[in-house]
Design a protein around this motif. Structure first.
Motif, mmCIF file in Angstrom:
data_model
loop_
_atom_site.group_PDB
_atom_site.id
_atom_site.type_symbol
_atom_site.label_atom_id
_atom_site.label_comp_id
_atom_site.label_asym_id
_atom_site.label_seq_id
_atom_site.Cartn_x
_atom_site.Cartn_y
_atom_site.Cartn_z
ATOM 1 N N LYS A 189 -1.877 3.467 6.443
ATOM 2 C CA LYS A 189 -0.415 3.315 6.447
ATOM 3 C C LYS A 189 -0.025 2.455 7.650
ATOM 4 O O LYS A 189 -0.484 2.687 8.764
ATOM 5 C CB LYS A 189 0.226 4.695 6.553
ATOM 6 C CG LYS A 189 1.704 4.689 6.740
ATOM 7 C CD LYS A 189 2.209 6.113 6.939
ATOM 8 C CE LYS A 189 3.567 6.089 7.580
ATOM 9 N NZ LYS A 189 4.072 7.413 7.869
ATOM 10 N N ILE A 248 1.051 0.055 2.692
ATOM 11 C CA ILE A 248 -0.133 0.887 2.499
ATOM 12 C C ILE A 248 -1.264 -0.022 2.044
ATOM 13 O O ILE A 248 -1.118 -0.765 1.069
ATOM 14 C CB ILE A 248 0.116 2.002 1.469
ATOM 15 C CG1 ILE A 248 1.278 2.890 1.927
ATOM 16 C CG2 ILE A 248 -1.148 2.835 1.258
ATOM 17 C CD1 ILE A 248 1.727 3.915 0.905
ATOM 18 N N LEU A 301 0.817 8.334 -0.592
ATOM 19 C CA LEU A 301 -0.370 8.625 0.224
ATOM 20 C C LEU A 301 -1.082 9.899 -0.229
ATOM 21 O O LEU A 301 -2.312 9.935 -0.296
ATOM 22 C CB LEU A 301 0.021 8.723 1.700
ATOM 23 C CG LEU A 301 0.372 7.382 2.354
ATOM 24 C CD1 LEU A 301 1.078 7.603 3.677
ATOM 25 C CD2 LEU A 301 -0.870 6.532 2.530
#
Length: 107
Positions: free
Chosen positions: A29, A44, A17
């Protein structure tokens, strides 16, 4: 436009991320549960232009690790006491899918 959906270990999710954000991609997420490995995984979702999909894959690949984890009670057709002991199972660094996006709107 494409949607890259990747499933990564919870251990790797923060690195993925952060790297996605530094490259100026937008991601969402989603916490997930699987049927086999119990240490936890994160899905994700990354929206991107068609020509940037490989860049997204490179970022993911650079920020995940393959691991060997212990798994109890592995199902097998072989009889014996081995089934009662933990066995080593290779966990992939990530699984990713690229999905065509017909329409995208920010509302």
């Amino acid at each position: 436009m494409k949607l890259v959906m990747t499933i990564v270990s919870n251990q790797d999710a923060p690195n993925v991320l952060d790297a996605i954000a530094q490259a100026r991609f937008f991601a969402t997420k989603v916490s997930t549960t699987g049927q086999f490995l119990v240490d936890g995984h994160t899905a994700i979702l990354i929206g991107t232009e068609d020509d940037k999909v490989q860049q997204v894959y490179s970022i993911i690949e650079d920020n995940v690790k393959k691991r060997v984890v212990k798994k109890q009670n592995v199902t097998s057709t072989v009889n014996g006491s081995l089934l009662n002991e933990a066995v080593n199972v290779e966990e992939y660094g990530a699984v990713a899918f690229t999905i065509n996006v017909e329409e995208f709107k920010k509302i």
